[in-house]
Design an enzyme around this catalytic site. Structure first.
Site, mmCIF file in Angstrom:
data_model
loop_
_atom_site.group_PDB
_atom_site.id
_atom_site.type_symbol
_atom_site.label_atom_id
_atom_site.label_comp_id
_atom_site.label_asym_id
_atom_site.label_seq_id
_atom_site.Cartn_x
_atom_site.Cartn_y
_atom_site.Cartn_z
ATOM 1 C CG ASN A 68 -0.293 0.133 2.528
ATOM 2 O OD1 ASN A 68 0.920 -0.010 2.631
ATOM 3 N ND2 ASN A 68 -1.073 0.377 3.569
ATOM 4 C CG ASP B 209 -8.143 1.395 6.300
ATOM 5 O OD1 ASP B 209 -7.834 1.942 5.231
ATOM 6 O OD2 ASP B 209 -7.928 1.906 7.408
#
Length: 405
Positions: free
Chosen positions: A101, A175
């Site tokens: 990420n 998330d």
């Protein structure tokens, strides 16, 4: 005897922090994949968020880190050092999946972007989570679920009652949804890679995930019939609203087809007159300026009854509803326990309740649980597995390039 876990034999390398990407690899680890979490010398920032979450600052009892990183192995090294970067390349040569990420510009600078790796590792499935996507003017902005998922994508600004303030946000909710979208895409790409020998890049953004999750109303807003934020009296269907009972609890109704559910609901609430009222008798009449009046009428009826009384009436009528529980009640919900939403784990301070991933396998059963790795817990083991000698590992440790524990 339980069947083998679905992803046994799959090797995953994770270069990620916080929640979205690690939640995807946690799912892989639960299902039998070997997941190696690569951390910087400072460690994943998720290790250090106790103060904002109302839990003890205790590295031996870090429930937030564990929920994303259980069942993984931990490797801690400085990727700016050539030896450490080469170790990562050796890991990727053996891996089926790489998950990150990091922001696009950071990946490109380190030669860890997809274009830099795909020729070297043609079978590798590359999974990426960003705040705002891989292209466009804002691709390099920092993205968290509070900003990219909740605020930018319209949820925070639309779903509060006009004249009040936006809702309190739920940490990591966006998330985890993004992480599970990534997991689905990566597994599809892994299947293709095993069939064709060709890898793939799978990209998920927090903003894009949120837009998808809200797709029904984002699409419908094009017709201009309702402009958020609204007050409850402006809802198009008062049978999809939340009402306060006499004893101060809230009950959420879920009766999406007004004309189908109104007769049963009216009878259950002891108000058959609603069925004949020309203002409320069908959706066309209701939406000719009468939604507010019906909302207030239903609210007045709920205010006459206790939570237990309303629950009994709606349950007997087989109508979908739920009391709006708070988190401490959810921890004790018998249905949640009956369906294995939780499990108990003994830490050095006592037993704690942790949350399971909602995806379950009948034959393989529930996954085992090992706490997330301590910083550098498996560094020596992993490097030895890559062929590094004890002398070379000790040299890297003394130089401050790796952490072993």
């Amino acid at each position: 005897m339980k069947a083998a876990r679905p992803l046994e034999g799959v090797k995953v390398v994770e270069l990620a922090t916080f929640v979205a990407a690690p939640s995807a690899t946690r799912f892989f680890a639960d299902q039998g994949a070997e997941v190696i979490k690569v951390e910087s010398l400072g460690g994943d920032n998720l290790r250090y968020g106790a103060a904002t979450e109302g839990r003890p600052d205790d590295p031996e009892e870090n429930l937030t880190f564990d929920i994303e990183n259980a069942n993984k192995k931990g490797l801690c090294m400085n990727l700016k050092k050539p030896e450490c970067f080469q170790a990562l390349m050796t890991l990727l040569a053996e891996a089926d999946i790489f998950i990150t990420n990091w922001r696009p510009q950071a990946l490109a600078k380190m030669k860890l972007d997809y274009d830099s790796l795909k020729e070297r590792f043609p079978r590798l499935v590359y999974g990426s989570v960003t705040g705002y996507g891989d292209t466009g003017p804002d691709k390099d902005l920092p993205g968290y679920d509070a900003t990219a998922f909740f605020a930018r994508a319209g949820m925070l600004g639309s779903l509060y009652e006009r004249g009040t303030a936006p809702m309190n946000l739920i940490p990591s909710m966006g998330d985890r949804q993004s992480g599970m979208c990534l997991a689905a895409g990566v597994l599809a790409a892994l299947y293709s890679a095993r069939e064709t020998g060709k890898g793939e890049k799978v990209s998920v953004s927090l903003m894009g995930t949120s837009i998808f999750m809200q797709g029904t109303m984002i699409q419908s807003t094009q017709y201009g019939k309702i402009n958020y934020p609204i007050v409850k009296q402006e809802t198009l269907n008062p049978l999809m609203a939340c009402y306060k009972t006499k004893d101060g609890r809230f009950i959420q109704l879920a009766l999406p087809v007004y004309d189908m559910f109104l007769p049963r609901f009216a009878k259950a609430m002891g108000r058959e007159a609603w069925i004949e009222d020309p203002r409320f008798c069908d959706s066309n009449s209701l939406q000719s300026g009468h939604t507010g009046a019906f909302y207030d009428t239903v609210a007045a009826r709920f205010a006459e009854l206790s939570t237990a009384e309303v629950s009994k009436l709606l349950t007997e009528a087989d109508l979908p509803f739920s009391v709006a529980q708070v988190w401490r009640e959810v921890l004790e919900d018998p249905q949640a326990w009956a369906t294995d939403c939780f499990y108990k784990k003994n830490y050095h301070t006592g037993m704690r309740i942790l949350v399971r991933n909602p995806i379950q396998f009948e034959e393989a059963g529930l996954p085992p649980y090992e706490c997330g790795p301590r910083l550098g817990e498996h560094t020596q083991e992993i490097l030895e597995g890559l062929g590094y000698t004890s002398k070379a590992i000790n040299s890297m440790r003394h130089a401050g390039d790796i952490i072993c524990c």
